[in-house]
Design an enzyme around this catalytic site. Sequence first.
Site, mmCIF file in Angstrom:
data_model
loop_
_atom_site.group_PDB
_atom_site.id
_atom_site.type_symbol
_atom_site.label_atom_id
_atom_site.label_comp_id
_atom_site.label_asym_id
_atom_site.label_seq_id
_atom_site.Cartn_x
_atom_site.Cartn_y
_atom_site.Cartn_z
ATOM 1 N N GLY A 140 -17.474 -13.499 -48.876
ATOM 2 C CA GLY A 140 -16.700 -14.730 -48.663
ATOM 3 C C GLY A 140 -15.212 -14.457 -48.772
ATOM 4 N NE ARG A 170 4.592 -4.055 -46.980
ATOM 5 C CZ ARG A 170 5.269 -5.143 -46.682
ATOM 6 N NH1 ARG A 170 5.818 -5.856 -47.652
ATOM 7 N NH2 ARG A 170 5.417 -5.518 -45.429
ATOM 8 N NE ARG A 179 -21.407 -14.417 -46.713
ATOM 9 C CZ ARG A 179 -20.866 -14.616 -47.911
ATOM 10 N NH1 ARG A 179 -20.929 -13.686 -48.828
ATOM 11 N NH2 ARG A 179 -20.265 -15.737 -48.210
ATOM 12 N N GLY A 199 -16.813 -9.574 -53.433
ATOM 13 C CA GLY A 199 -17.560 -9.990 -54.610
ATOM 14 C C GLY A 199 -18.611 -8.960 -55.001
ATOM 15 C CG ASP A 200 -22.415 -9.982 -56.982
ATOM 16 O OD1 ASP A 200 -22.136 -10.707 -56.021
ATOM 17 O OD2 ASP A 200 -23.511 -9.999 -57.568
ATOM 18 C CB THR A 232 -15.647 -13.949 -55.136
ATOM 19 O OG1 THR A 232 -16.405 -15.156 -55.308
ATOM 20 C CG2 THR A 232 -15.658 -13.212 -56.466
ATOM 21 C CG ASP A 281 -18.304 -17.927 -55.908
ATOM 22 O OD1 ASP A 281 -17.836 -19.003 -55.490
ATOM 23 O OD2 ASP A 281 -19.069 -17.209 -55.241
ATOM 24 C CG ASP A 308 -19.710 -14.735 -59.011
ATOM 25 O OD1 ASP A 308 -18.749 -14.012 -58.692
ATOM 26 O OD2 ASP A 308 -20.641 -15.002 -58.233
ATOM 27 C CG MET A 352 -17.789 -24.037 -52.184
ATOM 28 S SD MET A 352 -16.871 -22.949 -51.089
ATOM 29 C CE MET A 352 -17.539 -23.444 -49.514
ATOM 30 N NE ARG A 363 -21.685 -16.095 -54.202
ATOM 31 C CZ ARG A 363 -21.692 -14.818 -53.913
ATOM 32 N NH1 ARG A 363 -22.335 -14.406 -52.827
ATOM 33 N NH2 ARG A 363 -21.091 -13.935 -54.647
ATOM 34 C CD GLU A 411 -14.985 -40.158 -65.969
ATOM 35 O OE1 GLU A 411 -14.963 -39.653 -64.828
ATOM 36 O OE2 GLU A 411 -13.955 -40.544 -66.568
ATOM 37 N NE ARG A 453 -18.297 -44.289 -76.193
ATOM 38 C CZ ARG A 453 -18.882 -43.111 -75.932
ATOM 39 N NH1 ARG A 453 -18.789 -42.580 -74.739
ATOM 40 N NH2 ARG A 453 -19.522 -42.481 -76.875
ATOM 41 C CD GLN A 475 -14.659 -26.377 -53.345
ATOM 42 O OE1 GLN A 475 -14.940 -26.233 -54.512
ATOM 43 N NE2 GLN A 475 -15.570 -26.597 -52.420
ATOM 44 N NE ARG A 476 -15.601 -19.067 -49.830
ATOM 45 C CZ ARG A 476 -16.539 -18.745 -48.949
ATOM 46 N NH1 ARG A 476 -16.253 -18.666 -47.659
ATOM 47 N NH2 ARG A 476 -17.750 -18.486 -49.347
HETATM 48 P P1 ADP Z 1 -19.833 -10.954 -51.936
HETATM 49 O O1 ADP Z 1 -19.232 -9.609 -51.795
HETATM 50 O O2 ADP Z 1 -18.818 -12.047 -51.851
HETATM 51 O O3 ADP Z 1 -20.749 -11.052 -53.136
HETATM 52 P P2 ADP Z 1 -22.200 -10.744 -50.239
HETATM 53 O O4 ADP Z 1 -23.147 -10.791 -51.375
HETATM 54 O O5 ADP Z 1 -22.515 -11.501 -48.999
HETATM 55 O O6 ADP Z 1 -20.729 -11.246 -50.640
HETATM 56 O O7 ADP Z 1 -22.014 -9.193 -49.857
HETATM 57 C C1 ADP Z 1 -21.140 -8.819 -48.822
HETATM 58 C C2 ADP Z 1 -21.763 -7.710 -48.007
HETATM 59 O O8 ADP Z 1 -21.959 -6.555 -48.842
HETATM 60 C C3 ADP Z 1 -23.151 -8.018 -47.461
HETATM 61 O O9 ADP Z 1 -23.101 -8.750 -46.263
HETATM 62 C C4 ADP Z 1 -23.676 -6.609 -47.218
HETATM 63 O O10 ADP Z 1 -23.109 -6.070 -46.053
HETATM 64 C C5 ADP Z 1 -23.112 -5.846 -48.408
HETATM 65 N N1 ADP Z 1 -24.087 -5.798 -49.521
HETATM 66 C C6 ADP Z 1 -24.365 -6.770 -50.414
HETATM 67 N N2 ADP Z 1 -25.302 -6.384 -51.305
HETATM 68 C C7 ADP Z 1 -25.640 -5.115 -50.958
HETATM 69 C C8 ADP Z 1 -26.555 -4.150 -51.479
HETATM 70 N N3 ADP Z 1 -27.333 -4.405 -52.549
HETATM 71 N N4 ADP Z 1 -26.627 -2.941 -50.850
HETATM 72 C C9 ADP Z 1 -25.856 -2.671 -49.789
HETATM 73 N N5 ADP Z 1 -24.987 -3.534 -49.247
HETATM 74 C C10 ADP Z 1 -24.870 -4.742 -49.809
#
Ligand code: ADP
Length: 322
Positions: free
Chosen positions: A10, A24, A71, A101-102, A125, A127, A129, A169, A171, A187, A212, A254-255
């Site tokens: 994302g 740079r 993705r 992200g992860d 990201t 998120d 997270d 958002m 996730r 609230e 209240r 939000q993005r």
């Molecule tokens: P984010 O990086 O924001 O968590 P995604 O989870 O969609 O987003 O991961 C981004 C891209 O990274 C995926 O579309 C895929 O190409 C690659 N990817 C994600 N998880 C794996 C994995 N376990 N092994 C190999 N490639 C991965």
Amino acid sequence: MRIGVLTSGGDAPGMNAAIRAAVRQADALGHEAWGIRQGYQGLLEGDMAPLPSRACANILQRGGTVLHTARCPEFHQPERRAVAVANLRAAGIDALVVIGGDGSFRAAEALQREHGIACAGIPGTIDNDLPGTDRTLGFDTALNTAVEAIDRIRDTASSHGRLFLVEVMGRSSGMLAVHTAIACGAEAVLYPESPDDSYETLVTHLHTNWLRGKRSSIVVVAEGDSAGNAMAVGDRLRRDHGLDLRVVVLGHIQRGGSPSALDRIWGSRWGAAAVRLLDAGQKGFYLGEVAGALAIQPLARVLDPHPVPPGDLGELVGVLSR
Ligand code: ADP
């Protein structure tokens, strides 16, 4: 060194700051930066080219990512990753800066472990997270965007004495929801890591507030909450209690948008640090911020299950909304 830079997963405000800084800093150290478009998809397709410092003018303040993102499900297959590595080697790229992200970090970890590509990760990201960092690029901007939007909703909610459910958002993380809820005086907040049966607690809380004398309420709902998204929770409240409520899904606003000063600053610090550490021979790491200081984590850290709960802020929302 020839250092490839890509953004993946994302998009998040602040990614451009990180790209610019990596490019740079590479230039300043006598390395050559290459831009890889559309994340891992671009690696597979060989969509990469030199990215000079001058090409990074006027991107610091722009949301999204000038390198585009995608993705790429194919990247889960080891044989497709081998194709990507062949493309990297053909272009003479020795090291990668991966902003994402992860999921993006898992892919980078695989490239490093299977093929010895030196990888550096920058957490990008909205998120927030990821383990091992208090902040991810885009979180601060997205939080401020959500708060600004909800301030507007508050005006109409209080004018009409109405209940609003606002979905944000995040996730499977409640980080964005809980911080948004605190900052806009919501609230209540529903979020995945909530310790109690949040729907029942919500109903009791809204009823107590009504007794209240509180006539308007804003409930922030994390998109990944176990009670369902804001539409589902709204339908249930209408059905169970006949409430006249409104649902707003903030969605992709939000993005987008210009990154906050903090996201620009951390994007700049992380982009430059990633290249400096690669230059010093480090590999297989990602960057973060812990208690205000730059932190370095092993990429393999993202392989463990790693819920990052938002602490006790969720309970504070209820306390402050009396
Ligand atoms: P984010 O990086 O924001 O968590 P995604 O989870 O969609 O987003 O991961 C981004 C891209 O990274 C995926 O579309 C895929 O190409 C690659 N990817 C994600 N998880 C794996 C994995 N376990 N092994 C190999 N490639 C991965």
